[in-house]
Motif scaffolding. Structure first.
Motif, PDB file in Angstrom:
ATOM      1  N   GLN A 286       0.838  -1.205   0.000  1.00 41.50           N
ATOM      2  CA  GLN A 286       0.000   0.000   0.000  1.00 41.50           C
ATOM      3  C   GLN A 286       0.868   1.248   0.000  1.00 41.50           C
ATOM      4  O   GLN A 286       0.639   2.185  -0.784  1.00 41.50           O
ATOM      5  CB  GLN A 286      -0.927  -0.017   1.225  1.00 41.50           C
ATOM      6  N   ALA A 287       1.887   1.281   0.845  1.00 45.67           N
ATOM      7  CA  ALA A 287       2.811   2.417   0.881  1.00 45.67           C
ATOM      8  C   ALA A 287       3.639   2.487  -0.398  1.00 45.67           C
ATOM      9  O   ALA A 287       3.930   3.571  -0.905  1.00 45.67           O
ATOM     10  CB  ALA A 287       3.721   2.309   2.104  1.00 45.67           C
ATOM     11  N   HIS A 288       4.018   1.325  -0.939  1.00 48.05           N
ATOM     12  CA  HIS A 288       4.771   1.303  -2.193  1.00 48.05           C
ATOM     13  C   HIS A 288       3.937   1.910  -3.326  1.00 48.05           C
ATOM     14  O   HIS A 288       4.439   2.681  -4.150  1.00 48.05           O
ATOM     15  CB  HIS A 288       5.160  -0.136  -2.554  1.00 48.05           C
ATOM     16  N   ALA A 289       2.665   1.528  -3.377  1.00 42.04           N
ATOM     17  CA  ALA A 289       1.786   2.041  -4.435  1.00 42.04           C
ATOM     18  C   ALA A 289       1.621   3.548  -4.318  1.00 42.04           C
ATOM     19  O   ALA A 289       1.599   4.264  -5.327  1.00 42.04           O
ATOM     20  CB  ALA A 289       0.423   1.347  -4.374  1.00 42.04           C
ATOM     21  N   THR A 290       1.515   4.042  -3.097  1.00 39.42           N
ATOM     22  CA  THR A 290       1.386   5.484  -2.891  1.00 39.42           C
ATOM     23  C   THR A 290       2.605   6.227  -3.416  1.00 39.42           C
ATOM     24  O   THR A 290       2.479   7.255  -4.096  1.00 39.42           O
ATOM     25  CB  THR A 290       1.194   5.795  -1.395  1.00 39.42           C
ATOM     26  N   LYS A 291       3.784   5.711  -3.135  1.00 38.31           N
ATOM     27  CA  LYS A 291       5.016   6.411  -3.512  1.00 38.31           C
ATOM     28  C   LYS A 291       5.326   6.278  -4.996  1.00 38.31           C
ATOM     29  O   LYS A 291       5.726   7.244  -5.645  1.00 38.31           O
ATOM     30  CB  LYS A 291       6.192   5.895  -2.683  1.00 38.31           C
ATOM     31  N   PHE A 292       5.167   5.088  -5.549  1.00 38.07           N
ATOM     32  CA  PHE A 292       5.663   4.839  -6.897  1.00 38.07           C
ATOM     33  C   PHE A 292       4.585   4.877  -7.980  1.00 38.07           C
ATOM     34  O   PHE A 292       4.906   4.935  -9.160  1.00 38.07           O
ATOM     35  CB  PHE A 292       6.405   3.504  -6.942  1.00 38.07           C
ATOM     36  N   ILE A 293       3.309   4.792  -7.594  1.00 37.52           N
ATOM     37  CA  ILE A 293       2.224   4.909  -8.572  1.00 37.52           C
ATOM     38  C   ILE A 293       1.466   6.208  -8.356  1.00 37.52           C
ATOM     39  O   ILE A 293       1.298   6.994  -9.280  1.00 37.52           O
ATOM     40  CB  ILE A 293       1.258   3.706  -8.492  1.00 37.52           C
ATOM     41  N   GLY A 294       1.007   6.432  -7.135  1.00 35.20           N
ATOM     42  CA  GLY A 294       0.284   7.654  -6.841  1.00 35.20           C
ATOM     43  C   GLY A 294      -0.565   7.499  -5.601  1.00 35.20           C
ATOM     44  O   GLY A 294      -0.964   6.379  -5.243  1.00 35.20           O
ATOM     45  N   PRO A 295      -0.873   8.598  -4.899  1.00 40.22           N
ATOM     46  CA  PRO A 295      -1.682   8.526  -3.682  1.00 40.22           C
ATOM     47  C   PRO A 295      -3.065   7.926  -3.903  1.00 40.22           C
ATOM     48  O   PRO A 295      -3.591   7.233  -3.032  1.00 40.22           O
ATOM     49  CB  PRO A 295      -1.778   9.993  -3.241  1.00 40.22           C
ATOM     50  N   GLY A 296      -3.669   8.192  -5.075  1.00 40.04           N
ATOM     51  CA  GLY A 296      -4.990   7.630  -5.353  1.00 40.04           C
ATOM     52  C   GLY A 296      -4.959   6.115  -5.410  1.00 40.04           C
ATOM     53  O   GLY A 296      -5.842   5.437  -4.884  1.00 40.04           O
ATOM     54  N   THR A 297      -3.930   5.577  -6.045  1.00 38.71           N
ATOM     55  CA  THR A 297      -3.792   4.120  -6.122  1.00 38.71           C
ATOM     56  C   THR A 297      -3.473   3.530  -4.759  1.00 38.71           C
ATOM     57  O   THR A 297      -4.015   2.484  -4.382  1.00 38.71           O
ATOM     58  CB  THR A 297      -2.686   3.745  -7.126  1.00 38.71           C
ATOM     59  N   GLY A 298      -2.591   4.196  -4.000  1.00 42.76           N
ATOM     60  CA  GLY A 298      -2.289   3.711  -2.660  1.00 42.76           C
ATOM     61  C   GLY A 298      -3.517   3.689  -1.778  1.00 42.76           C
ATOM     62  O   GLY A 298      -3.752   2.731  -1.026  1.00 42.76           O
ATOM     63  N   PHE A 299      -4.333   4.734  -1.864  1.00 44.30           N
ATOM     64  CA  PHE A 299      -5.588   4.806  -1.105  1.00 44.30           C
ATOM     65  C   PHE A 299      -6.513   3.669  -1.505  1.00 44.30           C
ATOM     66  O   PHE A 299      -7.076   2.960  -0.655  1.00 44.30           O
ATOM     67  CB  PHE A 299      -6.251   6.157  -1.366  1.00 44.30           C
ATOM     68  N   THR A 300      -6.675   3.475  -2.813  1.00 40.86           N
ATOM     69  CA  THR A 300      -7.600   2.458  -3.325  1.00 40.86           C
ATOM     70  C   THR A 300      -7.155   1.055  -2.946  1.00 40.86           C
ATOM     71  O   THR A 300      -7.943   0.246  -2.428  1.00 40.86           O
ATOM     72  CB  THR A 300      -7.722   2.580  -4.853  1.00 40.86           C
ATOM     73  N   ILE A 301      -5.887   0.746  -3.188  1.00 42.54           N
ATOM     74  CA  ILE A 301      -5.372  -0.591  -2.873  1.00 42.54           C
ATOM     75  C   ILE A 301      -5.437  -0.856  -1.376  1.00 42.54           C
ATOM     76  O   ILE A 301      -5.824  -1.947  -0.928  1.00 42.54           O
ATOM     77  CB  ILE A 301      -3.933  -0.752  -3.389  1.00 42.54           C
ATOM     78  N   GLY A 302      -5.071   0.151  -0.583  1.00 39.61           N
ATOM     79  CA  GLY A 302      -5.079  -0.039   0.858  1.00 39.61           C
ATOM     80  C   GLY A 302      -6.450  -0.353   1.407  1.00 39.61           C
ATOM     81  O   GLY A 302      -6.628  -1.307   2.182  1.00 39.61           O
ATOM     82  N   TRP A 303      -7.458   0.422   0.998  1.00 38.23           N
ATOM     83  CA  TRP A 303      -8.799   0.208   1.536  1.00 38.23           C
ATOM     84  C   TRP A 303      -9.448  -1.049   0.980  1.00 38.23           C
ATOM     85  O   TRP A 303     -10.156  -1.763   1.706  1.00 38.23           O
ATOM     86  CB  TRP A 303      -9.679   1.429   1.268  1.00 38.23           C
ATOM     87  N   ILE A 304      -9.216  -1.364  -0.290  1.00 35.93           N
ATOM     88  CA  ILE A 304      -9.776  -2.600  -0.844  1.00 35.93           C
ATOM     89  C   ILE A 304      -9.149  -3.811  -0.172  1.00 35.93           C
ATOM     90  O   ILE A 304      -9.843  -4.786   0.176  1.00 35.93           O
ATOM     91  CB  ILE A 304      -9.576  -2.653  -2.373  1.00 35.93           C
TER      92      ILE A 304
END
Length: 487
Positions: A102-120
């Protein structure tokens, strides 16, 4: 809550330290603690994959795909597992945070993706926690039929809650023990089954089958090659849970050594255990008769003449259920903690006890798990169907996020002048590895779309993705610190 510790803390938002070729993390006084060892990381990852899917779900796969189709499906699933793990391994070494992918996705893809992946992902695990406690209570009625199910369910809820309340090490030691029992049960099954297969141990009312069940009853692929694609959906989901390695890496001492060691050994041992068990199952029992009325493991133990085989497997399944519940509480708690660090969840979820436990996040996860269990009774055809649908696709989405994060990290790292040889651990065959992970998971979704029994789950599960992005865009984005996006 401020605390001091002599152990290395797990801090919040990462910052780069190019001279070390990795990403360090600054403290903020609300840290977790690195209290797990390499052995914990290995066994926690192993426990995350060996669950009820192996002990109960294999019969469904074998009945669907036959002996050859089942073996091929598990081999392909094992390849996908390996490719995902090496991607996660690279990220977990350079950025060993408890939020992991989740933190990796936020940093390397974007905060929206990190938010989405984390909550799902949180929804996908938290939705099942209550069901695991209910299952444990139901299993205990095998030995205590006069005791209400809720009594045992409540007992296990309290036990696992207290284990997760104490320290991360208490969770790790418990999971280490539970994983050991599961591995021992599978290993014993493989050894005894192999001996029975070749006639070293006699079977009740049956001559040694040798390899006859692979060639008779319709042959190696009795239900056609196409059945492999249908079985792949179940197989891939049985391997979900391995991503706990990345989450636990954030609380593991010396992750630059522990993570590569776990990656190099865990996949091959997992595939050996799974494939070994599958080969024995299809060798000893005709594929049409596997898992029709009971766990295929019980069927084999009964045919070999193992005393109290039903009680034995009941105990193993209980261990598997408790292990899933224990892992689910741990992972969900850390995902909420990570989301709070990024202002993508209430700040209270980021508060830790003096022992480094995100207590409020733990309580919220447990309460939601019980709420999910309640929805299976009062809203079985609506809310519960939605939660289970999200759970079905949450793991696959997280694997895709892991692969895409690793792809973007590696490209960014090389473009900034980094050398792959300087990475503590580098995923092989870049960029083929992350691309294959994404393509293979998309193929699973496509296969679900062609299966009428899976189609609704696919639609509901994927339908939450744009909803999460919209929530982030209109309700969360303005409260988050601006992060430079490079790729």
């Amino acid at each position: 809550m401020t605390h001091t510790s002599t152990t290395e803390p797990v801090e919040d938002s990462p910052s780069e330290t190019p001279e070390e070729g990795r990403i360090a993390e600054p403290q903020d006084g609300k840290a977790l603690k690195r209290v797990m060892s390499s052995r914990h990381l290995f066994m926690i990852t192993l426990a995350g994959v060996i669950g009820t899917g192996l002990f109960l779900g294999t019969g469904q796969v074998i009945g669907q795909a036959g002996p050859g189709g089942t073996i091929v499906a598990y081999i392909v699933g094992g390849v996908l597992l390996y490719l995902t793990m090496v991607c996660l391994g690279e990220l977990s070494v350079v950025m060993p945070v408890s939020g992991s992918f989740q933190a990796h996705a936020t940093k390397f893809i974007g905060p929206g993706t990190g938010f989405t992946i984390g909550w799902i992902y949180w929804l996908s695990w938290a939705s099942f926690i209550g069901l695991e406690f209910l299952s444990a209570g139901i299993i205990m009625r095998y030995w205590f039929p006069n005791t209400p199910t809720w009594v045992w369910s409540a007992f296990f809820i309290v036990v696992l809650f207290l284990i997760n309340c104490f320290t991360a090490r208490s969770f790790a030691e418990t999971e280490y023990l539970l994983a050991g029992i599961k591995v021992l049960a599978v290993a014993m099954f493989i050894v005894l089954g192999a001996l029975a297969m070749f006639g070293v141990i006699g079977m009740r009312d049956q001559a040694p089958p040798f390899l006859s069940n692979f060639t008779e009853h319709g042959g190696f692929f009795p239900t056609s090659i196409g059945a492999v694609f249908a079985a792949m959906m179940t197989v891939v989901y049985t391997f979900m849970g391995s991503e706990v390695m990345g989450v636990a890496a954030g609380e593991t001492r010396n992750p630059s050594k522990a993570v590569p060691r776990a990656v190099k050994t865990i996949v091959f041992r997992l595939v050996f255990l799974y494939l070994g068990a599958i080969v024995i199952l299809v060798a000893l029992i005709p594929w049409q008769k596997v898992g029709l009325n009971e766990s295929p493991f019980v069927t084999v133990f009964n045919s070999i003449g193992i005393p109290y085989s039903a009680s034995l497997m009941n105990f193993v399944v209980l261990i598997a259920v408790l292990s899933v519940g224990n892992t689910g509480l741990y992972m969900c708690t850390r995902i909420l903690w990570s989301l709070s660090k990024e202002h993508a969840a209430p700040r209270a979820f980021g508060r830790t006890t003096k022992r480094g436990i995100p207590f409020i996040a733990l309580v919220v996860t447990l309460v939601f798990g019980l709420f999910s269990l309640l929805s299976s009774i009062v809203a079985a055809d609506t809310l519960f169907v939605f939660l289970i649908s999200v759970s079905g696709i949450g793991g696959a989405l997280s694997w895709m996020a892991i692969a895409w994060s690793q792809f973007r990290f590696r490209r960014q790292y090389v473009r900034d002048g980094g050398r792959v040889s300087d990475l503590p651990y580098a995923a092989p065959w870049f960029p083929v590895t992350p691309v294959l992970v994404i393509v293979m998971n998309i193929a699973v979704f496509v296969a679900m779309g062609f299966d009428p029994t899976q189609r609704l789950s696919l639609i509901l599960g994927l339908g939450i993705v744009p909803v999460c992005y919209a929530i982030h865009r209109f309700a969360v984005k303005g409260r988050q610190p601006v992060q430079p996006q490079r790729a």
